[in-house]
Design an enzyme around this catalytic site. Sequence first.
Site, PDB file in Angstrom:
ATOM      1  N   ASP A   1      -2.413  -1.889   9.756  1.00 18.56           N
ATOM      2  CA  ASP A   1      -2.599  -1.888   8.298  1.00 18.56           C
ATOM      3  C   ASP A   1      -3.195  -3.192   7.767  1.00 18.56           C
ATOM      4  OD1 ASP A   1      -1.324   0.591   8.178  1.00 18.56           O
ATOM      5  OD2 ASP A   1       0.643  -0.288   7.763  1.00 18.56           O
TER       6      ASP A   1
ATOM      7  N   LYS B   1       0.843  -1.214   0.000  1.00 22.12           N
ATOM      8  CA  LYS B   1       0.000   0.000   0.000  1.00 22.12           C
ATOM      9  C   LYS B   1       0.868   1.249   0.000  1.00 22.12           C
ATOM     10  CE  LYS B   1       0.974   1.306   4.385  1.00 22.12           C
ATOM     11  NZ  LYS B   1       1.809   2.455   4.669  1.00 22.12           N
TER      12      LYS B   1
HETATM   13  O1  C5P Z   1      -0.189  -1.486  14.321  1.00 20.58           O
HETATM   14  P1  C5P Z   1       1.209  -1.815  14.001  1.00 20.58           P
HETATM   15  O2  C5P Z   1       1.699  -3.021  14.775  1.00 20.58           O
HETATM   16  O3  C5P Z   1       1.502  -1.937  12.549  1.00 20.58           O
HETATM   17  O4  C5P Z   1       2.092  -0.597  14.509  1.00 20.58           O
HETATM   18  C1  C5P Z   1       3.490  -0.657  14.599  1.00 20.58           C
HETATM   19  C2  C5P Z   1       3.966   0.499  15.466  1.00 20.58           C
HETATM   20  O5  C5P Z   1       3.772   1.744  14.778  1.00 20.58           O
HETATM   21  C3  C5P Z   1       3.234   0.661  16.775  1.00 20.58           C
HETATM   22  O6  C5P Z   1       3.802  -0.136  17.783  1.00 20.58           O
HETATM   23  C4  C5P Z   1       3.396   2.134  17.052  1.00 20.58           C
HETATM   24  O7  C5P Z   1       4.692   2.408  17.586  1.00 20.58           O
HETATM   25  C5  C5P Z   1       3.353   2.757  15.679  1.00 20.58           C
HETATM   26  N1  C5P Z   1       1.990   3.207  15.297  1.00 20.58           N
HETATM   27  C6  C5P Z   1       1.467   4.314  15.931  1.00 20.58           C
HETATM   28  N2  C5P Z   1       0.216   4.745  15.578  1.00 20.58           N
HETATM   29  C7  C5P Z   1      -0.494   4.119  14.621  1.00 20.58           C
HETATM   30  C8  C5P Z   1       0.022   2.986  13.975  1.00 20.58           C
HETATM   31  C9  C5P Z   1       1.291   2.554  14.331  1.00 20.58           C
HETATM   32  O8  C5P Z   1       2.104   4.916  16.802  1.00 20.58           O
HETATM   33  N3  C5P Z   1      -1.702   4.568  14.288  1.00 20.58           N
END
Ligand code: C5P
Length: 335
Positions: A154, A21
Site C-alpha cells: 500500500d 486509505k
Molecule cells: O505488502 P504488505 O507488507 O503490506 O503485506 C502484508 C501482508 O498481507 C503480506 O505479508 C501478505 O500476508 C498479505 N498480503 C497478501 N496479498 C497482497 C497484499 C498483502 O497476501 N496483495
Amino acid sequence: MTRDPGRAPVTGSVTVRAAAKVNLHLGVGAPRPDGFHPLVTVYQAVGLHDDLTATAAAAGEGLTLTLDAEPHVDASAVPLDETNIAVRAGLALAAHHGRAADARLHVHKSVPVAGGLAGGSADAAAALVALDRLWDCRTPDTDLLRIAADLGSDVPFALLGGTALGTGRGEVVDPIPDLGPWWWVVVPADEGLSTPAVYRHLDALRPDGPDGPAAPTPASPVLTALGAGDPHALAAALHNDLQEPALDLRPALGDLLESGERAGALRGIVSGSGPTCVFLCADAPAARSTAGALRAAGHPTVLVVPAPVAGAHVVDVPLEQALPGDPFRTSGDPR
Ligand code: C5P
C-alpha cells in the site's frame, strides 16, 4: 505526487502529512507463488492523517523514531526499532543514494493501528518524502515509487493519494479521475486485525481448485460510479473480498455495519482487511448525523472525513527556508 522538489536542502526539520486509505473495491485472486494475492483494487485517500517530522541529526547518530498518538489510537504495539516501516523507509532511501541514514523521526498518529486503513504505509510514505527533502536527495518519482513498493503493497498509493487503481499485489498504482468530495464515517475498532491472518482466512473459506477464483474481480462498477459522481451508485458498487473473512474473525462487525446503515449511511463496508468499518454517506450533513447516531449507540470513536485527499506532502519546513507566502507552509509553529 506533490512533493515540492527543487527547493533548498533543509537543515532543521520537515513535516510531512500522509493520509489513511479505504478500498472502494478490493478484488482478491488466488495466492501467487510468492504468497501474495493478486489484487484489483480502487484506493481512495481519506481525510485522516499521520504527521511525520524528520529532524536533522549528527553524523553517526543513525535513525531514531519516537511517536505520540491521538486518544483514539492505541499505538502501544508499534515498534520503534528497525522493524518499524517508517525506519525501514529511511534506511531504504539512504541505501538507494549510498548515503548515511542520520535523522530523528517523530510520528504523530491519528490513523488507527492495524485497522485496515494503511496507517503504517502512510508513515512509510511520509518518511520517504520527509527524508528526501531533509537530505536533499531529489529522488525521481519513479525511484521513490519503486522503493515504496519494496516496503509494502500500500505504500506507493500512500505517496500518490487521491483515488487510484491498484493492481499487482496492490503496488502498481494508476490515478483515477474522481469527481468527489465523498463523505465517509469511520469507526475504528478497539483491537486490530492481522492483515496476513485475514488473507489466510479468505483462502481457507474459498473452495479449492477450479471453483476458486484465480483472478481478482474487476473494478468496473466502482469505476463507472466514480465517473458519474453519484454517491448512491458508488454505495451500491462498493466491494471487498476481505469483508467475509474479517466478519468471520470478528462477528461483531456485522452488527456495526447494520447499525451504520440504519443510522443513515448509504452503505457500510469493512476497510481493507479490517477491522475498521467505513460508511459512505450522501453528503456532509448525512455523515454528521450518521456519526451522531453511532456515537449515541455507544461507539466511542466515530470520525467524519472527506475524500479524496492528497498523498504524502510537505506541510512544514523551518521558517527561514520558507518563501514569503509559501503555499505548502500550512501548519505548525515557526521554528
Ligand atoms: O505488502 P504488505 O507488507 O503490506 O503485506 C502484508 C501482508 O498481507 C503480506 O505479508 C501478505 O500476508 C498479505 N498480503 C497478501 N496479498 C497482497 C497484499 C498483502 O497476501 N496483495
